[in-house]
Write an enzyme that holds these catalytic residues in place. Structure first.
Site, PDB file in Angstrom:
ATOM      1  CD  GLU A  64      -2.751  -0.497   2.612  1.00  0.00           C
ATOM      2  OE1 GLU A  64      -3.348  -1.493   2.987  1.00  0.00           O
ATOM      3  OE2 GLU A  64      -2.646   0.551   3.277  1.00  0.00           O
ATOM      4  CB  CYS A  79       2.931  -3.606  16.852  1.00  0.00           C
ATOM      5  SG  CYS A  79       4.600  -2.967  16.645  1.00  0.00           S
ATOM      6  CB  CYS A  90       0.184  -3.222  13.627  1.00  0.00           C
ATOM      7  SG  CYS A  90       0.614  -2.817  11.926  1.00  0.00           S
ATOM      8  CB  CYS A 148       5.618  -5.674   9.674  1.00  0.00           C
ATOM      9  SG  CYS A 148       6.776  -4.879  10.798  1.00  0.00           S
ATOM     10  CB  CYS A 197      -0.502   1.368   7.587  1.00  0.00           C
ATOM     11  SG  CYS A 197      -0.103   0.775   9.226  1.00  0.00           S
ATOM     12  CB  SER A 245       7.544   5.972  10.940  1.00  0.00           C
ATOM     13  OG  SER A 245       6.833   5.536  12.075  1.00  0.00           O
ATOM     14  CB  CYS A 248       2.022   7.293   3.742  1.00  0.00           C
ATOM     15  SG  CYS A 248       2.156   5.999   4.956  1.00  0.00           S
ATOM     16  CB  SER A 252       5.927   3.572  16.538  1.00  0.00           C
ATOM     17  OG  SER A 252       5.734   4.056  15.229  1.00  0.00           O
ATOM     18  CG  LEU A 253       7.238   6.121  23.292  1.00  0.00           C
ATOM     19  CD1 LEU A 253       8.659   5.602  23.176  1.00  0.00           C
ATOM     20  CD2 LEU A 253       7.248   7.495  23.964  1.00  0.00           C
ATOM     21  N   GLY A 255       5.443  -2.259   6.979  1.00  0.00           N
ATOM     22  CA  GLY A 255       6.812  -2.711   7.228  1.00  0.00           C
ATOM     23  C   GLY A 255       7.615  -1.814   8.148  1.00  0.00           C
ATOM     24  CD  GLU A 256      11.010  -0.584  12.005  1.00  0.00           C
ATOM     25  OE1 GLU A 256      10.035  -0.280  12.694  1.00  0.00           O
ATOM     26  OE2 GLU A 256      11.887   0.244  11.673  1.00  0.00           O
ATOM     27  CG  ASN A 276      -8.081   3.610  11.412  1.00  0.00           C
ATOM     28  OD1 ASN A 276      -9.165   3.090  11.203  1.00  0.00           O
ATOM     29  ND2 ASN A 276      -7.599   4.604  10.712  1.00  0.00           N
TER      30      ASN A 276
HETATM   31  N1  SAH Z   1       6.908   0.086  11.224  1.00  0.00           N
HETATM   32  C1  SAH Z   1       7.023   1.489  11.382  1.00  0.00           C
HETATM   33  C2  SAH Z   1       6.333   2.272  10.279  1.00  0.00           C
HETATM   34  C3  SAH Z   1       5.023   1.749   9.783  1.00  0.00           C
HETATM   35  S1  SAH Z   1       3.683   1.786  10.921  1.00  0.00           S
HETATM   36  C4  SAH Z   1       6.512   1.913  12.740  1.00  0.00           C
HETATM   37  O1  SAH Z   1       5.914   1.103  13.427  1.00  0.00           O
HETATM   38  O2  SAH Z   1       6.771   3.046  13.103  1.00  0.00           O
HETATM   39  C5  SAH Z   1       3.243   3.509  10.869  1.00  0.00           C
HETATM   40  C6  SAH Z   1       2.477   3.984  12.103  1.00  0.00           C
HETATM   41  O3  SAH Z   1       1.124   3.480  12.105  1.00  0.00           O
HETATM   42  C7  SAH Z   1       3.093   3.514  13.421  1.00  0.00           C
HETATM   43  O4  SAH Z   1       3.205   4.589  14.344  1.00  0.00           O
HETATM   44  C8  SAH Z   1       2.104   2.483  13.880  1.00  0.00           C
HETATM   45  O5  SAH Z   1       2.198   2.261  15.236  1.00  0.00           O
HETATM   46  C9  SAH Z   1       0.791   3.067  13.411  1.00  0.00           C
HETATM   47  N2  SAH Z   1      -0.326   2.120  13.396  1.00  0.00           N
HETATM   48  C10 SAH Z   1      -0.293   0.787  13.259  1.00  0.00           C
HETATM   49  N3  SAH Z   1      -1.538   0.254  13.332  1.00  0.00           N
HETATM   50  C11 SAH Z   1      -2.384   1.297  13.539  1.00  0.00           C
HETATM   51  C12 SAH Z   1      -3.784   1.396  13.699  1.00  0.00           C
HETATM   52  N4  SAH Z   1      -4.574   0.342  13.659  1.00  0.00           N
HETATM   53  N5  SAH Z   1      -4.327   2.625  13.913  1.00  0.00           N
HETATM   54  C13 SAH Z   1      -3.535   3.731  13.909  1.00  0.00           C
HETATM   55  N6  SAH Z   1      -2.187   3.698  13.750  1.00  0.00           N
HETATM   56  C14 SAH Z   1      -1.619   2.486  13.566  1.00  0.00           C
HETATM   57 FE1  SF4 Z   2       5.438  -3.402  11.940  1.00  0.00          FE
HETATM   58 FE2  SF4 Z   2       5.060  -0.777  12.404  1.00  0.00          FE
HETATM   59 FE3  SF4 Z   2       2.959  -2.491  12.280  1.00  0.00          FE
HETATM   60 FE4  SF4 Z   2       4.640  -2.597  14.349  1.00  0.00          FE
HETATM   61  S1  SF4 Z   2       3.296  -0.870  13.780  1.00  0.00           S
HETATM   62  S2  SF4 Z   2       3.836  -4.365  13.189  1.00  0.00           S
HETATM   63  S3  SF4 Z   2       6.571  -2.133  13.368  1.00  0.00           S
HETATM   64  S4  SF4 Z   2       4.329  -1.946  10.609  1.00  0.00           S
END
Ligand code: SAH
Ligand code: SF4
Length: 351
Positions: free
Chosen positions: A94, A118, A121, A114, A339, A196, A107, A219-220, A164-165, A295
């Site tokens: 995407e 997390c 996600c 990934c 995402c 990110s 973006c 992403s804290l 992805g990371e 989301n």
């Molecule tokens: N892997 C990297 C970049 C891709 S994720 C990272 O984790 O930073 C991009 C952002 O989307 C991250 O801050 C992630 O935590 C957030 N994200 C993931 N799932 C989400 C969701 N369901 N709703 C809102 N933000 C989300």
């Molecule tokens: Fe991977 Fe970022 Fe999703 Fe975590 S939030 S699973 S690092 S894409």
């Protein structure tokens, strides 16, 4: 049968070497780079300042790949555009174009799936498939830029916040961002490119070693180890205290403001204690905290908090603790939101 070379997978130096190695004039390297990375041509025949003979040779030896658009959606609410691209091996990724008054931000994805896993996600649900090739990262940007140019617009910013990371596909991500910020390419300054990361410390250290001063978003999502361990298992490998130390070094070298992303997960990370821990963590940095209302992802136990709870969390951070904070309005909610979600929807619809 010898395989054709994917020209988009070559850096400027590699392309130059390839041109010389094949017996072409040295200055063709620069011209061909320009055709590919500034004019975005996809047909070697269109490279009009390259001799016919050399174009024919290039056609034999090399190709420039496309991304195949599988699905396209545009938001009626905020004009956000979502692209689901198919890769050469049939996998899909995407890319999202976010339009605001003075910016067109793209973006982009860095991996298929990934491995960081997390818990909240959508991207990680089907696990990790593979890193994106350099050409696949570049083509997300070039494909959308070509569309924008036709509308007399341009991309102004790039964020590695799709699937992805990015710091786990380090070499290709770094090559791509060096090429994006190159004057002989799309020429978007590193100040307008954000990587990110979930906090992959060795990746941040490599940025430091190589003095790559890109904008960093962390992403804290929690500043309390026990909680972060649960929602982001990567925290067990790279805990908060080590992340903090690495980021202090990063800011010292780069002088760049660090963005912290903080997902708002109802009843998970929004108490007064959570706000205080967050404030303590970011206190030492020139920082911006982006609060992101969750989301919803089907099958996940997390909920988006009510407006009132968001306001309360915000007021603790801004009031007592003087944290620089903004609330990220969710873009493109009518086109499957955050995402990983467009891809999952297409996969489900096709079942
Ligand atoms: N892997 C990297 C970049 C891709 S994720 C990272 O984790 O930073 C991009 C952002 O989307 C991250 O801050 C992630 O935590 C957030 N994200 C993931 N799932 C989400 C969701 N369901 N709703 C809102 N933000 C989300
Ligand atoms: Fe991977 Fe970022 Fe999703 Fe975590 S939030 S699973 S690092 S894409």
């Amino acid at each position: 049968m010898s395989q054709k070379i994917n020209l988009l997978n070559l850096t400027k130096k590699e392309l130059g070497d390839f041109i010389v190695e094949k017996g072409m004039k040295k200055f063709y390297g620069k011209q061909i780079y320009n055709w590919i990375h500034k004019k975005y041509v996809r047909d070697i025949n269109d490279m009009s300042n390259i001799s016919l003979k050399d174009r024919e040779m290039l056609l034999e030896l090399a190709y420039i790949p496309f991304l195949n658009l599988l699905k396209y959606q545009v938001s009626k609410v905020d004009r956000t555009e979502k692209f689901l691209f198919q890769l050469e091996d049939g996998k899909s990724i995407e890319t999202v174009l976010i339009r605001t008054k003075d910016r067109n931000t793209l973006c982009i994805s860095s991996q298929v799936g990934c491995a960081v896993n997390c818990d909240f996600c959508a991207t990680g649900i089907n696990g990790f498939a593979r890193n994106l090739e350099l050409s696949e990262i570049l083509n997300q940007v070039y494909t959308v830029e070509r569309r924008l140019i036709k509308q007399n617009e341009n991309l102004t910013n790039i964020v590695y916040m799709g699937m992805g990371e990015p710091l786990l596909n380090f070499e290709n991500v770094i090559k791509s961002l060096e090429m994006f910020s190159d004057e002989e390419g799309i020429n978007i300054s590193k100040r307008k490119i954000t990587v990110s990361t979930s906090g992959i410390i060795p990746g941040i250290e490599k940025l430091l070693e190589r003095k790559i001063h890109v904008e960093l978003a962390i992403s804290l999502h929690s500043a309390i180890d026990q909680k972060r361990d649960l929602i982001m298992p990567i925290n067990k490998t790279y805990p908060l205290i080590d992340l903090h130390t690495t980021l202090v070094a990063y800011q010292k070298q780069t002088n760049r403001r660090i963005t912290f992303e903080y997902l708002l997960l109802n009843n998970v990370n929004m108490s007064e204690g959570d706000a205080n821990a967050l404030a303590n963590f970011v206190h030492d940095f020139d920082h911006m905290v982006n609060l992101i209302p969750y989301n919803p992802v089907e099958g996940k136990p997390y909920e988006t908090p009510a407006e009132k709870k968001i306001e309360k969390f915000l007021s603790i951070l801004e009031g007592k603790r003087k944290v620089n904070v903004s609330i990220r309005t969710t873009k493109g909610t009518d086109i499957d939101g955050a995402c990983g979600q467009l891809k999952r929807k297409v996969e489900k619809d096709n079942k």
